[in-house]
Design a protein around this motif. Structure first.
Motif, PDB file in Angstrom:
ATOM      1  N   PHE A  58       0.836  -1.189   0.000  1.00 41.48           N
ATOM      2  CA  PHE A  58       0.000   0.000   0.000  1.00 41.48           C
ATOM      3  C   PHE A  58       0.874   1.243   0.000  1.00 41.48           C
ATOM      4  N   THR A  59       0.292   2.323  -0.507  1.00 41.47           N
ATOM      5  CA  THR A  59       1.085   3.534  -0.662  1.00 41.47           C
ATOM      6  C   THR A  59       1.416   4.176   0.684  1.00 41.47           C
ATOM      7  N   ASP A  60       0.777   3.725   1.753  1.00 38.38           N
ATOM      8  CA  ASP A  60       1.187   4.197   3.070  1.00 38.38           C
ATOM      9  C   ASP A  60       2.349   3.357   3.601  1.00 38.38           C
ATOM     10  N   ARG A  64       0.833  -5.799   2.936  1.00 39.85           N
ATOM     11  CA  ARG A  64      -0.269  -6.655   3.357  1.00 39.85           C
ATOM     12  C   ARG A  64      -0.380  -7.840   2.412  1.00 39.85           C
ATOM     13  N   HIS A  75      -8.016  -1.579  -5.125  1.00 41.54           N
ATOM     14  CA  HIS A  75      -8.526  -1.099  -3.840  1.00 41.54           C
ATOM     15  C   HIS A  75      -8.801   0.393  -3.849  1.00 41.54           C
ATOM     16  N   ILE A  77      -8.970   3.279  -1.185  1.00 41.02           N
ATOM     17  CA  ILE A  77      -8.502   3.471   0.183  1.00 41.02           C
ATOM     18  C   ILE A  77      -8.945   4.830   0.704  1.00 41.02           C
ATOM     19  N   LYS A  82      -8.648   5.112   6.588  1.00 41.45           N
ATOM     20  CA  LYS A  82      -7.820   3.985   6.116  1.00 41.45           C
ATOM     21  C   LYS A  82      -8.615   2.746   5.714  1.00 41.45           C
ATOM     22  N   ILE A  84     -10.452   0.075   3.558  1.00 44.27           N
ATOM     23  CA  ILE A  84     -10.144  -0.418   2.215  1.00 44.27           C
ATOM     24  C   ILE A  84     -11.392  -1.049   1.608  1.00 44.27           C
ATOM     25  N   HIS A 112      -0.054  -2.376 -11.092  1.00 45.40           N
ATOM     26  CA  HIS A 112      -0.517  -2.141  -9.729  1.00 45.40           C
ATOM     27  C   HIS A 112      -1.289  -0.837  -9.737  1.00 45.40           C
ATOM     28  N   GLU A 114      -4.175   1.608  -7.494  1.00 42.16           N
ATOM     29  CA  GLU A 114      -4.848   1.888  -6.231  1.00 42.16           C
ATOM     30  C   GLU A 114      -5.532   3.252  -6.324  1.00 42.16           C
TER      31      GLU A 114
ATOM     32  N   THR B  59       6.810  -0.536  -5.857  1.00 44.10           N
ATOM     33  CA  THR B  59       6.327  -1.789  -5.304  1.00 44.10           C
ATOM     34  C   THR B  59       7.464  -2.654  -4.759  1.00 44.10           C
TER      35      THR B  59
END
Lengths: 123, 123
Positions: A58-60, A64, A75, A77, A82, A84, A112, A114, B59
DNA sequence: TGACTTTTGCAACTAAGTTGCAATAATATA
DNA sequence: TATATTATTGCAACTTAGTTGCAAAAGTCA
């Protein structure tokens, strides 16, 4: 000659990963299964190698994992709480991008994607 | 009342970030500018806050930064040699996704998209 | 059961990034 | 220009996520 053994720990972790609809972190697992953190990390690595789960960054910056037998999805977000939410993107993104990429002789294999924004509660 | 001071260090770092076409990591900067790592991290944070640069999480878990005055674009990343190539995606992804997201009352603000594959040399 | 191999826990370690604090450098003002 | 003010810097110590080596424990299979 089964290289992987279905131990107590492994089945507990797998059960959790299969039953949780959204990506789970190593820390989440650590809090729910009475097991050493070394074991968690090793099991996650092994399950990824075995193709049972997939890592999602995740970009934070949290890493996961989610069950591998899911359809391709992305996803949403919530940047506030937070939360999802799963979303599927209607078009074939890779195909569209491949057109631009081909100009540079790049061959796309995966991607990828998001989205960020606000969920219903946080708006 | 200028909150930010254009110190030697800051201008060296900015120059590097502006002149490098692709995202740069804290470690890259550390190797090129004779300055303490604490300062690098603090400068990066400050420049992001000031809107001069943007963080990009890859990533492979490396956090990199690129000049903020660039058009919206994405990256093609070679999974073999790690080379990064810029690419622009022709369609409005957020608009397309918003249609699905609306069903769940989610309001999209931004997104993150990356492609992986093989560059010309590595194919 | 016994032999063999994988998995586990522990403690120690690594790497990226952060924090508090005193010293230093940049800027504003007299 | 000299001085006061405020931001920036380096240092050392710390945090957090994740890794490694090793001996003990648990699974697997004949």
């Amino acid at each position: 000659m089964n290289k992987y053994r279905l131990t107590q720990t492994r089945s507990q972790l797998l059960k959790l990963l299969k039953n949780t609809p959204l990506p789970v972190s190593a820390e989440d697992l650590l809090q729910k299964v009475p097991v050493n953190k070394t074991t968690i990390y090793r099991q996650l690595t092994s399950m990824v190698a075995q193709g049972l789960i997939k890592p999602v960054l995740f970009t934070d910056r949290t890493l996961r994992y989610e069950s591998a037998d899911r359809d391709h999805h992305h996803h949403l977000i919530c940047t506030n709480c937070k939360k999802i939410i799963d979303i599927s993107f209607p078009e074939n993104i890779e195909q569209t991008a491949q057109t631009s990429a081909s100009a540079q002789k790049f061959k796309i294999n995966t991607h990828h994607l998001e989205f960020f924004g606000l969920c219903q509660n946080c708006q």
